[in-house]
Design an enzyme around this catalytic site. Structure first.
Site, PDB file in Angstrom:
ATOM      1  N   SER A  67     -18.447 -21.985  -2.000  1.00 49.87           N
ATOM      2  CA  SER A  67     -17.849 -22.967  -1.108  1.00 49.87           C
ATOM      3  C   SER A  67     -17.425 -24.215  -1.878  1.00 49.87           C
ATOM      4  O   SER A  67     -16.622 -24.145  -2.797  1.00 49.87           O
ATOM      5  CB  SER A  67     -18.830 -23.296   0.027  1.00 49.87           C
ATOM      6  OG  SER A  67     -18.174 -23.945   1.095  1.00 49.87           O
ATOM      7  N   LYS A  96     -12.873 -37.023  24.941  1.00 58.19           N
ATOM      8  CA  LYS A  96     -13.771 -37.952  24.260  1.00 58.19           C
ATOM      9  C   LYS A  96     -15.130 -37.338  23.960  1.00 58.19           C
ATOM     10  O   LYS A  96     -15.788 -37.706  22.970  1.00 58.19           O
ATOM     11  CB  LYS A  96     -13.951 -39.214  25.123  1.00 58.19           C
ATOM     12  CG  LYS A  96     -14.755 -40.319  24.452  1.00 58.19           C
ATOM     13  CD  LYS A  96     -14.108 -40.752  23.156  1.00 58.19           C
ATOM     14  CE  LYS A  96     -14.910 -41.847  22.459  1.00 58.19           C
ATOM     15  NZ  LYS A  96     -14.355 -42.206  21.153  1.00 58.19           N
TER      16      LYS A  96
END
Length: 290
Positions: A128, A180
């Site tokens: 990664s 939100k």
């Protein structure tokens, strides 16, 4: 992503490897600086309070890899006879921004020190974000048993709504807009929310593929996209795919091979020392070219 447990309790004197000195036929001296990148890759360049120590750099116990690499490269810039910087990678990766910061930092340093070669040695697990950063090196060599890959990005979110129902826990959310509270663990995500987060992951993934393509120019982009599904590879398979350049049976043999290559390129070198970061310099002296 981690196959091993990082040990941060080892004393400094037991962490520093043997200080090799290779001898050639020339009269000049030169240095190879080893910079360890071990453990989770995290942190950011403004967290000066989180001062990395030599112990944390070698044990993988530090929490700010960005600062550790930054200061090691600052130290490298002060070594007048520097011939090569070697990054020792043993990490399952880390955050997107920290990995990209380190990759960009190495690329910038290389551009400012074109006479110095940069190599990467992959050990145990280099996956990664660690593989991402290794792509900045000119040469990538792996130990034969190293696990390499995990070219991908992951974002995970807990959903505890069913447990909350059983326990009688309710949450009231007052928000200014529809999105939100995206990722709110007390409810299922909507298709729109999943699509937005998937787009963020995809863009980071595309950046990862760009980095691999730049570092491994013999690999076609279509081939990179084919293997960039998060899977990991043995070192042998990574070599076959072209993700790395060579295999080395031991760290010692890798150092010897790098020493031979440097001395062959620069016959005037008679003494080649292996060095390690000796301090965590906070000051940065930058010369601005007009």
């Amino acid at each position: 992503f981690s196959f091993v447990a990082w040990n941060s309790a080892t004393a400094v004197k037991t962490l520093l490897p043997a200080a090799y000195t290779f001898h050639g036929v020339g009269k000049e001296a030169a240095t190879m600086l080893v910079i360890p990148v071990r453990g989770p890759i995290s942190g950011h360049p403004l967290d000066q309070a989180d001062t990395p120590t030599i112990a944390s750099m070698f044990s993988g116990g530090g929490s700010n890899t960005v600062i550790a690499v930054q200061r090691a490269l600052n130290e490298a810039s002060l070594i007048k006879d520097l011939a090569e910087v070697i990054f020792f990678f043993e990490s399952g990766g880390g955050t997107v921004s920290a990995s990209d910061e380190i990759y960009s930092m190495i690329k910038f340093w290389k551009a400012e020190h074109r006479s110095v070669s940069v190599s990467a040695y992959l050990y145990s697990v280099t996956a990664s974000g660690a593989l991402y950063d290794a792509m900045a090196a000119d040469t990538i060599v792996s130990h034969g048993t190293t696990v390499v890959g995990s070219i991908g990005v992951i974002l995970q979110q807990l959903n505890i709504s069913e447990i909350a129902k059983v326990l009688g826990i309710k949450q009231t959310t007052i928000k200014s807009g529809e999105l939100k509270d995206i990722g709110n663990m007390f409810r299922d995500m909507t298709e729109k929310e999943v699509s937005i987060l998937q787009s963020i992951v995809k863009q980071s993934h595309e950046r990862f593929i760009d980095v691999i393509a730049e570092g491994r120019q013999l690999l076609t982009r279509s081939k990179i996209e084919e293997i960039a599904d998060g899977r990991v590879f043995t070192a042998k398979d990574a070599l076959t795919l072209g993700l790395i350049d060579h295999l080395s049976p031991t760290w010692d043999s890798f150092l010897l091979d790098r020493a031979k290559k440097i001395m062959a390129k620069q016959p005037s070198i008679g003494t080649l020392r292996v060095s390690y970061p000796s301090s965590t310099k906070a000051s940065i002296d930058v010369k601005v070219k007009q």
